[in-house]
Scaffold this motif. Structure first.
Motif, PDB file in Angstrom:
ATOM      1  N   GLY B 282     -12.214 -52.196  50.181  1.00  0.00           N
ATOM      2  CA  GLY B 282     -13.554 -51.318  49.302  1.00  0.00           C
ATOM      3  C   GLY B 282     -14.038 -51.101  48.668  1.00  0.00           C
ATOM      4  O   GLY B 282     -15.730 -51.290  49.215  1.00  0.00           O
ATOM      5  N   ALA B 285     -16.763 -53.433  50.596  1.00  0.00           N
ATOM      6  CA  ALA B 285     -17.379 -53.059  51.856  1.00  0.00           C
ATOM      7  C   ALA B 285     -18.403 -52.223  50.589  1.00  0.00           C
ATOM      8  O   ALA B 285     -19.468 -52.500  51.615  1.00  0.00           O
ATOM      9  N   TYR B 286     -18.280 -51.202  49.681  1.00  0.00           N
ATOM     10  CA  TYR B 286     -19.317 -50.454  49.529  1.00  0.00           C
ATOM     11  C   TYR B 286     -20.171 -50.962  48.531  1.00  0.00           C
ATOM     12  O   TYR B 286     -21.532 -50.495  47.958  1.00  0.00           O
ATOM     13  N   LEU B 289     -22.849 -52.494  51.154  1.00  0.00           N
ATOM     14  CA  LEU B 289     -23.424 -51.843  52.202  1.00  0.00           C
ATOM     15  C   LEU B 289     -24.730 -51.288  50.666  1.00  0.00           C
ATOM     16  O   LEU B 289     -25.772 -50.847  51.006  1.00  0.00           O
ATOM     17  N   GLU B 294     -27.899 -49.982  52.618  1.00  0.00           N
ATOM     18  CA  GLU B 294     -27.407 -48.703  53.583  1.00  0.00           C
ATOM     19  C   GLU B 294     -27.684 -47.648  53.381  1.00  0.00           C
ATOM     20  O   GLU B 294     -27.507 -46.386  53.825  1.00  0.00           O
ATOM     21  N   ALA B 295     -27.323 -46.923  52.130  1.00  0.00           N
ATOM     22  CA  ALA B 295     -26.868 -45.696  51.441  1.00  0.00           C
ATOM     23  C   ALA B 295     -28.916 -45.658  51.148  1.00  0.00           C
ATOM     24  O   ALA B 295     -28.833 -45.980  49.889  1.00  0.00           O
ATOM     25  N   GLU B 296     -29.505 -45.087  51.584  1.00  0.00           N
ATOM     26  CA  GLU B 296     -30.996 -44.761  50.989  1.00  0.00           C
ATOM     27  C   GLU B 296     -31.539 -43.614  50.656  1.00  0.00           C
ATOM     28  O   GLU B 296     -32.119 -43.523  50.001  1.00  0.00           O
ATOM     29  N   ASP B 297     -30.591 -42.814  49.965  1.00  0.00           N
ATOM     30  CA  ASP B 297     -30.563 -41.404  49.218  1.00  0.00           C
ATOM     31  C   ASP B 297     -29.480 -41.444  48.134  1.00  0.00           C
ATOM     32  O   ASP B 297     -27.968 -42.667  48.026  1.00  0.00           O
ATOM     33  N   GLN B 299     -27.338 -38.973  46.522  1.00  0.00           N
ATOM     34  CA  GLN B 299     -26.495 -39.172  46.530  1.00  0.00           C
ATOM     35  C   GLN B 299     -25.522 -39.939  47.466  1.00  0.00           C
ATOM     36  O   GLN B 299     -23.727 -39.789  46.916  1.00  0.00           O
ATOM     37  N   THR B 300     -25.630 -40.153  48.716  1.00  0.00           N
ATOM     38  CA  THR B 300     -25.064 -41.252  49.693  1.00  0.00           C
ATOM     39  C   THR B 300     -24.863 -42.845  48.446  1.00  0.00           C
ATOM     40  O   THR B 300     -23.383 -42.825  47.821  1.00  0.00           O
ATOM     41  N   GLU B 303     -21.504 -41.599  46.480  1.00  0.00           N
ATOM     42  CA  GLU B 303     -20.305 -41.132  46.937  1.00  0.00           C
ATOM     43  C   GLU B 303     -20.113 -42.467  46.932  1.00  0.00           C
ATOM     44  O   GLU B 303     -18.954 -42.521  46.833  1.00  0.00           O
ATOM     45  N   PHE B 304     -20.538 -43.340  47.453  1.00  0.00           N
ATOM     46  CA  PHE B 304     -20.145 -44.784  47.377  1.00  0.00           C
ATOM     47  C   PHE B 304     -19.609 -45.720  46.094  1.00  0.00           C
ATOM     48  O   PHE B 304     -19.310 -46.368  46.011  1.00  0.00           O
ATOM     49  N   VAL B 307     -16.054 -44.421  45.149  1.00  0.00           N
ATOM     50  CA  VAL B 307     -15.354 -45.001  46.423  1.00  0.00           C
ATOM     51  C   VAL B 307     -15.056 -46.030  44.998  1.00  0.00           C
ATOM     52  O   VAL B 307     -13.542 -46.513  45.277  1.00  0.00           O
ATOM     53  N   GLN B 311     -11.502 -47.192  43.113  1.00  0.00           N
ATOM     54  CA  GLN B 311     -10.754 -48.382  44.396  1.00  0.00           C
ATOM     55  C   GLN B 311     -10.818 -49.514  43.438  1.00  0.00           C
ATOM     56  O   GLN B 311      -9.435 -50.302  42.654  1.00  0.00           O
TER      57      GLN B 311
END
Lengths: 161, 495
Positions: B282, B285-286, B289, B294-297, B299-300, B303-304, B307, B311
């Motif tokens: 995990g 992977a995050y 990303l 890949e997480a363009e804002d 908030q994302t 979130e990542f 995680v 983990q």
């Protein structure tokens, strides 16, 4: 499958970003993603959706088999260790059924050197085995390769890394 | 010979004198003239006769005494010869002037012979003692080798078994080791026969090691490490030449236990690595990303990151558990025992595992005693034991099953048990589930685990708290794990 939860619900912002997906020749294909670890599902789903694939997620082999019966995906990506029905059992079911025999399978596993010959993987014609931890980028490359050529050249699972 | 001639001369002289005396007497009688001359002649002749006789007699007496001395000498014992001198051995030797020298010669010669005899006797005694001790030692060695727990056997240059100790005979089913028992006939394992033969044929001091799986007399499989060495056999050489014949000695060691530990270690490492790789997967992977944008804002990205954080926490918990087990086992952890309410601890453990039960749709029932159950325990440790039992019950109970947590006061003990409607355990598994790294083979795929939960719980309950943890189970029906702890009063009395 309406019973399957959408794991991206946990990432509301991420869902909006998915609209700006990249496109490739295999985009739009349906992929069934099976893993009992939610965070793995989320990461894989996020990356693959951004690459233009249609993703369905389930949490164990039994659910996956039911989903396959309901609607045949273009590709199955499954974990090895799962409750109820594990990845190996799922692959066997897929290969034993005439209707699903041709379904390409990618196995995503934290198993390493302990993958033994009695798992009899060769007879299951698994297109690629990706070792966890995995790279989402590598997963997309692998998916593209498997969907276009049916196989994926990968370094063997190393004994020591 | 000279002695004889002396005696004969004296005797002849005496006889001659006697004849002279007889002639004189006859002459006197014939002539009838018994003059002074005749009388003198007669007297001289008679005197000479008497002298001769006396001399002869003396010589004879001396000879008898000499014989007597020789006989004394001849009958002397070894001790006398060792300690006495000639005078003591033959008291009259000095008086026998003529015989003294031969007696001395004889005495010296006999003394030399006696010394030799004594040395021979001593070395014979030493040899006999040595032979006896060697025999005893040989018997002892044979007994020791015979009683060894490792099978040992030996073949000669014809591949005949010339020795096999008790366990070897039992292992290979050799009832009686006959004169010519061919290894190939007596030993079912071709590998061992071949190894013995190949080693022997090298005809140089050498050793070969191999691992081989054999069935014992009860048809159970055992792994053996077999060490075969050449052995030179000088005695058996019929040609009488100096070149030795070579046989082979095989020593087998049962390494099944070692192999099992090795296998369980590998399984343990595999289980631990699987448990570690999952959160790591995990995180990686995050991170990728995020790194790939890949997480363009914001908030994302948050979130990542959450995680990744959770983990990383999970990974840390796993590592902490592993370290805790190692520490508790090594006895370097601080035990903080205090009087506590068992029910409170169990309720807390119950709350912790409840979400897992809900996920699997398992009915989790709490049937705790209404009484206050006081125990003198380390809170964290007993919680750990209770959680281990509960999460095991949940792991190995199929969906829609039932897990019950109970507590009660029984005699002067506090009992709590975890009962499930799970897959259950065979009698053999009941004995072994508390072994470290042991996992029930058929249930391994049901859930991941390290095979450490139950050993750790047992260690906590029995070694740290003086309680008891056991299991009753029926395969396919369910299991009940029961912990007994002394009440706080009893525990304080004991302490």
């Amino acid at each position: 499958m309406n019973t399957s939860p959408n794991y991206l619900d946990a990432f509301p912002q991420a869902v909006t970003e998915l609209n700006q997906t990249t496109t490739s020749s295999t985009a739009g294909k349906r992929i069934l993603l099976v893993d009992d670890e939610m965070h793995i599902l989320r990461a894989a789903e996020f990356k693959l959706k951004r690459s233009g694939y249609e993703i369905e997620c389930v949490e164990d082999g039994q659910q996956a088999w039911e989903a396959i019966q309901e609607q045949m995906p273009d590709l199955l990506i499954t974990d090895f260790h799962m409750p109820r029905l594990d990845g190996l059992g799922l692959c066997r079911l897929v290969r034993e059924d005439e209707a699903t025999r041709q379904l390409p399978i990618i196995m995503l596993t934290a198993k390493g050197f302990e993958m033994t010959s009695d798992d009899n993987l060769e007879s299951l014609e698994i297109a690629a085995i990706l070792a966890k931890p995995f790279s989402p980028r590598g997963l997309v490359n692998c998916v593209e390769a498997v969907l276009t050529t049916g196989s994926f050249e990968q370094p063997p699972i190393s004994y020591l890394r | 010979m000279s002695k004889k001639s002396h005696i004969a001369t004296e005797l002849i002289a005496a006889i001659a004198c006697a004849l002279l005396f007889a002639a004189a007497t006859v002459t006197c009688l014939v002539t009838g003239d018994l003059g002074i001359g005749g009388m003198v002649a007669c007297g001289a002749a008679a005197l000479a006769t008497i002298c001769c006789f006396a001399l002869w007699r003396t010589a004879q007496v001396n000879e008898d005494r000499a014989i007597c001395q020789f006989q004394l000498l001849a009958s002397a014992s070894l001790e006398q010869l060792e300690h006495d001198d000639l005078q003591a051995a033959c008291p009259q030797a000095r008086e026998l002037r003529k015989w003294k020298s031969p007696l001395e010669q004889c005495y010296r010669r006999m003394k030399l012979l006696a010394d030799d005899a004594r040395q021979l006797q001593q070395s014979r005694v030493r040899s006999e003692v040595k032979a006896h001790l060697t025999g005893l030692r040989h018997e002892q060695m044979r007994e020791i080798v015979d009683k060894l727990s490792e099978p040992v056997m030996m073949t000669n240059q014809y591949d005949e078994i010339i020795f096999a100790n008790e366990v070897a005979r039992e292992l290979f089913g050799i009832l009686d080791l006959a004169e010519k028992t061919m290894a190939a006939d007596a030993i079912a394992s071709e590998g061992i026969v071949q190894l013995l033969q190949e080693t022997r044929l090298r005809k140089t001091p050498t050793q070969r090691v191999s691992e081989i799986e054999l069935l014992d007399s009860a048809d159970d499989k055992h792994w053996y490490r077999i060490t075969v060495s050449t052995i030179a056999q000088h005695l058996d050489n019929e040609m009488g030449a100096d070149e030795p014949n070579y046989g082979a000695v095989a020593v087998l060691r049962d390494i099944s236990g070692y192999k099992a530990i090795q296998r369980r270690n590998a399984e343990f490492v595999s289980a631990v690595s699987h448990e570690m790789k999952t959160p790591l997967a995990g995180i990686k992977a995050y991170v990728e990303l995020l790194a790939d944008g890949e997480a363009e804002d914001e908030q994302t990205r948050d979130e990542f990151l959450q995680v990744i954080n959770s983990q990383a926490d999970r990974l840390q918990r796993l590592i902490d558990n592993l370290l805790n087990l190692a520490r508790i086992e090594a006895g370097v952890v601080n035990v903080n025992k205090k009087p506590r309410s068992l029910n409170e601890l169990l309720e807390e453990a119950f709350r912790i595992v409840h979400p897992t039960a809900e996920q699997k749709n398992i009915t989790l029932i709490s049937d705790l005693s209404p009484m206050y159950l006081g125990v003198l325990v380390d809170r964290d440790m007993i919680m750990q034991a209770a959680i281990n039992l509960l999460s095991n019950a949940l792991k190995y109970t199929p969906d829609n099953g039932k897990v019950t947590l109970r507590s009660r006061l029984q005699d002067r003990e506090v009992v709590f048990e975890v009962e499930d409607t799970g897959v259950g355990l065979s009698p053999e598994d009941c004995d072994r589930v508390f072994e470290k790294f042991y996992r029930v083979k058929k249930d391994q795929k049901m859930a991941s685990g390290t095979g450490l939960g139950l050993p750790l719980a047992k260690h906590i309950v029995e070694d740290v708290h003086g309680g008891e943890l056991n299991v009753t189970s029926e395969s396919g029906v369910g299991s009940t794990f029961r912990i007994r702890l002394p009440t706080v009063q009893v525990a304080e009395t004991v302490n």
